[in-house]
Design a protein around this motif. Structure first.
Motif, short mmCIF file in Angstrom:
data_model
loop_
_atom_site.label_atom_id
_atom_site.label_comp_id
_atom_site.label_asym_id
_atom_site.label_seq_id
_atom_site.Cartn_x
_atom_site.Cartn_y
_atom_site.Cartn_z
N CYS A 63 -1.50 -1.85 10.69
CA CYS A 63 -0.94 -0.96 9.68
C CYS A 63 0.58 -0.97 9.75
O CYS A 63 1.15 -0.79 10.82
CB CYS A 63 -1.45 0.45 9.91
SG CYS A 63 -0.78 1.59 8.69
N HIS A 110 -6.98 5.96 5.94
CA HIS A 110 -7.66 5.21 7.00
C HIS A 110 -8.95 5.92 7.43
O HIS A 110 -9.97 5.28 7.65
CB HIS A 110 -6.74 5.03 8.21
CG HIS A 110 -5.66 4.00 7.98
ND1 HIS A 110 -5.71 3.10 6.96
CD2 HIS A 110 -4.52 3.74 8.64
CE1 HIS A 110 -4.64 2.32 7.00
NE2 HIS A 110 -3.89 2.69 8.01
N HIS A 127 2.53 7.69 9.56
CA HIS A 127 1.36 8.54 9.76
C HIS A 127 1.71 9.89 10.36
O HIS A 127 2.79 10.06 10.92
CB HIS A 127 0.36 7.80 10.67
CG HIS A 127 -0.34 6.69 9.96
ND1 HIS A 127 -1.47 6.90 9.21
CD2 HIS A 127 -0.04 5.37 9.83
CE1 HIS A 127 -1.84 5.75 8.66
NE2 HIS A 127 -0.99 4.81 9.02
N HIS A 164 -1.60 8.48 4.01
CA HIS A 164 -1.96 7.24 4.68
C HIS A 164 -2.96 7.49 5.81
O HIS A 164 -3.94 6.75 5.98
CB HIS A 164 -0.69 6.55 5.21
CG HIS A 164 -0.84 5.07 5.38
ND1 HIS A 164 0.19 4.18 5.20
CD2 HIS A 164 -1.91 4.32 5.71
CE1 HIS A 164 -0.25 2.95 5.42
NE2 HIS A 164 -1.53 3.01 5.75
N ASP A 180 0.82 -1.22 0.00
CA ASP A 180 0.00 0.00 0.00
C ASP A 180 0.85 1.27 0.00
O ASP A 180 0.68 2.14 -0.85
CB ASP A 180 -1.04 0.00 1.14
CG ASP A 180 -0.45 -0.14 2.54
OD1 ASP A 180 0.75 -0.51 2.65
OD2 ASP A 180 -1.18 0.09 3.51
ZN LIG Z 1 -2.30 1.60 7.03
#
Ligand SMILES: [Zn+2]
Length: 291
Positions: free
Chosen positions: A255, A139, A259, A135, A55
């Motif tokens: 995850c 979410h 972040h 990111h 991702d």
């Molecule tokens: Zn994530």
């Protein structure tokens, strides 16, 4: 290639805490068939792409050894069973017991990089910040989408941390984190319909779903809720959890990325949705933009 000296512990990673620089020691240099080399350190601040769930792309930055700064062309999760090192093509998921997981820093020319050398990592900060923002917004958008689609479920399915049917978890096919955004692809096929998702109604309510999701996102960004990564240890293969204290609930999910530390670092987040029929199944694409 087989390892002359086994790598026995996971790379210790500091990027989950937001680190941009790190000092470590070279453990192994693996020549690759394409002429590049993979450099493994004991610790790093460099986020690698995980080939199993790719991702978030790798950071950009440099690896400096003996005064020579090498651009890191890519970074991937590697795995070793003690005898061989798999660079980005491990036969197991990251975190599998009995395996050791390492960050492989790919450089064009490893001349002068020897096991035992001291190595400095410096991550390009603007690129990291943009991916972290993307990111975090990704979410949030998945949670907003779950709530916006909640009325389309006719049966009981697993729910997310805010109590909504977890469309994101049940339908996600691919997630790509982009600088200041993301692109998520959901597959709405037979199995999702069987679970009770009223797919036929979705085209008619898409604008309303988008508006609801964007209103939720605006409220969450305005709340400046704290964001953190919790983890069971510093090793690359340890389980990490994204945690955000939204006004109505603390939400968590697994995850491996990076972040922001607060939603107050964003000035906004929005989604746009589009539907397409691919091979007889409906695909929903959600593009998220963070600012
Ligand atoms: Zn994530």
């Amino acid at each position: 290639m087989s390892l002359s000296t086994p790598i026995v512990t996971d790379t210790l990673v500091s990027y989950p805490d937001g680190a941009l620089v790190s000092s470590g020691t070279v453990l192994h240099v693996e020549p690759l068939p394409d002429g590049r080399a993979a450099v493994v350190l004991d610790r790093t601040a460099f986020h690698p792409v995980d080939p199993v769930w790719p991702d978030q792309p790798a950071d950009q930055g440099t690896l400096t050894v003996a005064g020579v700064s090498h651009p890191v062309l890519d970074a991937v999760v590697g795995a070793t069973d003690g005898t061989s090192l798999f660079v980005g093509d491990a036969p197991v998921r990251t975190g599998t017991d009995g395996w050791v997981f390492v960050v492989c820093h790919l450089v064009a020319d490893a001349t002068g990089i020897e096991p035992g050398s001291a190595a400095e990592i410096a991550v390009e900060p603007d690129g990291r910040r943009a991916l972290s923002a993307g990111h975090t917004a990704c979410h949030l958008a998945s949670l907003a989408l779950n709530e916006s689609l909640a009325a389309l479920w006719t049966k009981e399915v697993p729910r997310d941390g805010r109590g909504n049917p977890n469309f994101d978890q049940l339908a996600i096919e691919e997630s790509r984190i982009l600088p200041n955004g993301s692109l998520d692809t959901y597959r709405i096929g037979k199995s999702l319909r069987k679970k009770g998702f009223a797919a036929a109604e979705l085209p008619g309510v898409l604008d309303e779903v988008t508006a609801t999701a964007n209103a939720l996102l605006a409220g969450w960004v305005a709340s400046s809720a704290p964001v953190a990564i919790a983890r069971t240890g510093e090793g690359l293969g340890e389980r990490r959890t994204w945690r955000c204290e939204l006004p109505d609930a603390v939400v968590e999910f697994p995850c491996g990325g990076t972040h922001l530390t607060s939603l107050g670092e964003l000035s906004g987040a929005r989604v746009s949705l589009e539907l397409e029929t691919v091979d007889g199944a409906l695909e929903l694409r959600m593009r998220t933009t963070a600012s």
